[in-house]
Design an enzyme around this catalytic site. Sequence first.
Site, PDB file in Angstrom:
ATOM      1  CD  GLU A   1      -2.874   1.036   2.456  1.00 28.86           C
ATOM      2  OE1 GLU A   1      -3.001  -0.031   3.077  1.00 28.86           O
ATOM      3  OE2 GLU A   1      -3.481   2.079   2.754  1.00 28.86           O
TER       4      GLU A   1
ATOM      5  CE  LYS B   1      -5.883  -1.448   5.880  1.00 27.06           C
ATOM      6  NZ  LYS B   1      -5.040  -0.600   5.010  1.00 27.06           N
TER       7      LYS B   1
ATOM      8  CG  ASP C   1       1.146 -16.629  11.966  1.00 22.08           C
ATOM      9  OD1 ASP C   1       0.310 -15.896  11.385  1.00 22.08           O
ATOM     10  OD2 ASP C   1       0.903 -17.798  12.312  1.00 22.08           O
TER      11      ASP C   1
ATOM     12  CG  HIS D   1      -3.387   7.179  -0.309  1.00 27.00           C
ATOM     13  ND1 HIS D   1      -2.815   6.607   0.792  1.00 27.00           N
ATOM     14  CD2 HIS D   1      -3.938   6.180  -1.017  1.00 27.00           C
ATOM     15  CE1 HIS D   1      -3.031   5.315   0.760  1.00 27.00           C
ATOM     16  NE2 HIS D   1      -3.696   5.021  -0.330  1.00 27.00           N
TER      17      HIS D   1
HETATM   18  P1  NAD Z   1       9.381 -23.386  16.138  1.00 27.06           P
HETATM   19  O1  NAD Z   1       8.793 -24.606  16.754  1.00 27.06           O
HETATM   20  O2  NAD Z   1       9.868 -23.454  14.734  1.00 27.06           O
HETATM   21  O3  NAD Z   1      10.573 -22.831  17.052  1.00 27.06           O
HETATM   22  C1  NAD Z   1      10.502 -22.766  18.434  1.00 27.06           C
HETATM   23  C2  NAD Z   1      11.518 -23.707  19.028  1.00 27.06           C
HETATM   24  O4  NAD Z   1      12.833 -23.251  18.761  1.00 27.06           O
HETATM   25  C3  NAD Z   1      11.406 -23.792  20.517  1.00 27.06           C
HETATM   26  O5  NAD Z   1      10.426 -24.727  20.895  1.00 27.06           O
HETATM   27  C4  NAD Z   1      12.814 -24.169  20.944  1.00 27.06           C
HETATM   28  O6  NAD Z   1      12.942 -25.577  20.994  1.00 27.06           O
HETATM   29  C5  NAD Z   1      13.711 -23.668  19.809  1.00 27.06           C
HETATM   30  N1  NAD Z   1      14.536 -22.480  20.196  1.00 27.06           N
HETATM   31  C6  NAD Z   1      15.844 -22.324  19.938  1.00 27.06           C
HETATM   32  N2  NAD Z   1      16.294 -21.145  20.410  1.00 27.06           N
HETATM   33  C7  NAD Z   1      15.249 -20.535  20.999  1.00 27.06           C
HETATM   34  C8  NAD Z   1      15.087 -19.286  21.676  1.00 27.06           C
HETATM   35  N3  NAD Z   1      16.091 -18.411  21.849  1.00 27.06           N
HETATM   36  N4  NAD Z   1      13.848 -18.975  22.140  1.00 27.06           N
HETATM   37  C9  NAD Z   1      12.822 -19.825  21.981  1.00 27.06           C
HETATM   38  N5  NAD Z   1      12.927 -21.028  21.373  1.00 27.06           N
HETATM   39  C10 NAD Z   1      14.123 -21.386  20.876  1.00 27.06           C
HETATM   40  O7  NAD Z   1       8.384 -22.151  16.137  1.00 27.06           O
HETATM   41  P2  NAD Z   1       7.287 -21.604  17.134  1.00 27.06           P
HETATM   42  O8  NAD Z   1       7.667 -20.204  17.425  1.00 27.06           O
HETATM   43  O9  NAD Z   1       7.013 -22.507  18.292  1.00 27.06           O
HETATM   44  O10 NAD Z   1       5.982 -21.609  16.198  1.00 27.06           O
HETATM   45  C11 NAD Z   1       5.804 -20.634  15.223  1.00 27.06           C
HETATM   46  C12 NAD Z   1       5.100 -21.196  14.009  1.00 27.06           C
HETATM   47  O11 NAD Z   1       3.873 -21.810  14.382  1.00 27.06           O
HETATM   48  C13 NAD Z   1       4.755 -20.119  13.027  1.00 27.06           C
HETATM   49  O12 NAD Z   1       5.202 -20.546  11.749  1.00 27.06           O
HETATM   50  C14 NAD Z   1       3.222 -20.079  13.073  1.00 27.06           C
HETATM   51  O13 NAD Z   1       2.716 -19.675  11.826  1.00 27.06           O
HETATM   52  C15 NAD Z   1       2.877 -21.489  13.402  1.00 27.06           C
HETATM   53  N6  NAD Z   1       1.551 -21.787  13.974  1.00 27.06           N
HETATM   54  C16 NAD Z   1       0.700 -20.816  14.445  1.00 27.06           C
HETATM   55  C17 NAD Z   1      -0.514 -21.182  15.014  1.00 27.06           C
HETATM   56  C18 NAD Z   1      -1.394 -20.093  15.581  1.00 27.06           C
HETATM   57  O14 NAD Z   1      -1.008 -18.939  15.600  1.00 27.06           O
HETATM   58  N7  NAD Z   1      -2.598 -20.397  16.067  1.00 27.06           N
HETATM   59  C19 NAD Z   1      -0.868 -22.522  15.128  1.00 27.06           C
HETATM   60  C20 NAD Z   1       0.013 -23.484  14.650  1.00 27.06           C
HETATM   61  C21 NAD Z   1       1.228 -23.117  14.090  1.00 27.06           C
END
Ligand code: NAD
Length: 432
Positions: A85, A269, A285, A383
């Site tokens: 945008e 928004k 996300d 705009h």
């Molecule tokens: P992930 O599982 O890829 O990474 C998190 C993991 O990284 C941790 O569990 C840990 O084991 C490791 N890690 C290493 N260094 C870390 C640090 N410094 N801090 C924290 N963890 C560390 O990702 P995630 O963040 O658990 O999940 C994000 C994904 O889930 C996104 O892609 C999202 O789109 C998706 N998702 C979202 C929903 C929702 O929003 N309702 C539902 C399902 C999946």
Amino acid sequence: MAETSTGTTPKFYDLTLEQRWQWLQTHTNLSAEEIAALSGKAGLSAEQADHMIENVIGTFALPLGIARHFVVNGREVLVPMAVEEPSVVAGASFAARLARAGGGFTAHTTEPHMIGQMQILDLPDPSSARLRLLEAREALLAEAAAVDPVLQRLGGGPRDLEVRLIESSPIGPFLVLHLIYDVRDAMGANAVNTAVERLAGRVQAITGGRVLLRILSNLADRRLARARCTIPLRELAFGDFRPETVRDGIIAAWAFAAADPYRAATHNKGIMNGVDAVVIATGNDWRAVEAGAHAYAARSGRYTSLSTWGKDAEGNLVGTLEMPLAVGIVGGATRVHPAARAALKLMGVSTARELAEIIVSVGLAQNLAALRALATEGIQRGHMALHARQVAIAAGATGEMIERLAEQLVRENTVRIDRAEEILREWSQKHS
Ligand code: NAD
């Protein structure tokens, strides 16, 4: 990476694309590969994308700009924004400059606590099942802690347990268990979902009920980001508008959003224009952030503004923004997408909380830019110049013709595709 001399460099928007890449090379610590990832010359390949989602046929590009003049908690930040945008990047930069005159943005975040939910059905006596779960708190937290040794080692992991009785629903009463989980530098959905799935067996054994849903809540109201700024009154003078008029106009515009959901939706928004652009540029996300923001805006039972605007004792304009911000710098696409990695490096953030502090500041800046325009000359004038370029391209203009055609459309005050096509036809007839 911080800028060394904001304000003394030539205006960023006056540089050519080539000069901006050059500028990144000399003013930031980005490597040539990282600049190529941001410029679109390299970046996410179809092969990499093929490992990220299903049925991949390619990648999809968005314009990526840098918002300037941001000072967040005393540090200068270059803010990458991915957005289609017009006016969003310019608006954020402009408002950041106003805020900079008042010391920039002061932002902070709460601990990165996410909520995992479990729905527990088929309970003959939900109230006593609730107490049995609370009695087993320590054992349940210990089991959840064993799920992710990496997070545990980093100081994250389960923090608390809550059990809510939903007394009335279309299928009658049931229990909801909330697992509060510290996800450190991750967005946390996978981490939390894994933990609540793991607990299901023990929860069924304790309650005698049936666990159905086990999933993160996007209403991340335990993971808030807050920003505030003060705009010195004198900075608000604009054309024929007195600074007091602009300030009071902004406050009145906010009051409209605070009182009316129809306005609040548009007001929020505008905030999300800034928030999402950074969330996307960093591979996070944005649906999760959007869902959290709007659910939080409705937490009183009536949807309202996420921000507030008022004046301080000296008559300066003061703004605040508070919203859930579940963003990570590890996990998801943040480390997989080459442009997202480079964007995080450009900002110089080393924790997810720092990233959220920048994002909430950008949201507040974007809100200010929109309110200031709305309360003065209206949104369309600023705009139109950019919009006219898009219309010119859509009508088929190329190269230098784009700018020329856009200027004429603005001059004529008719930024419409039919007129753009007509002008292009006239030009080609002249040259044939
Ligand atoms: P992930 O599982 O890829 O990474 C998190 C993991 O990284 C941790 O569990 C840990 O084991 C490791 N890690 C290493 N260094 C870390 C640090 N410094 N801090 C924290 N963890 C560390 O990702 P995630 O963040 O658990 O999940 C994000 C994904 O889930 C996104 O892609 C999202 O789109 C998706 N998702 C979202 C929903 C929702 O929003 N309702 C539902 C399902 C999946």
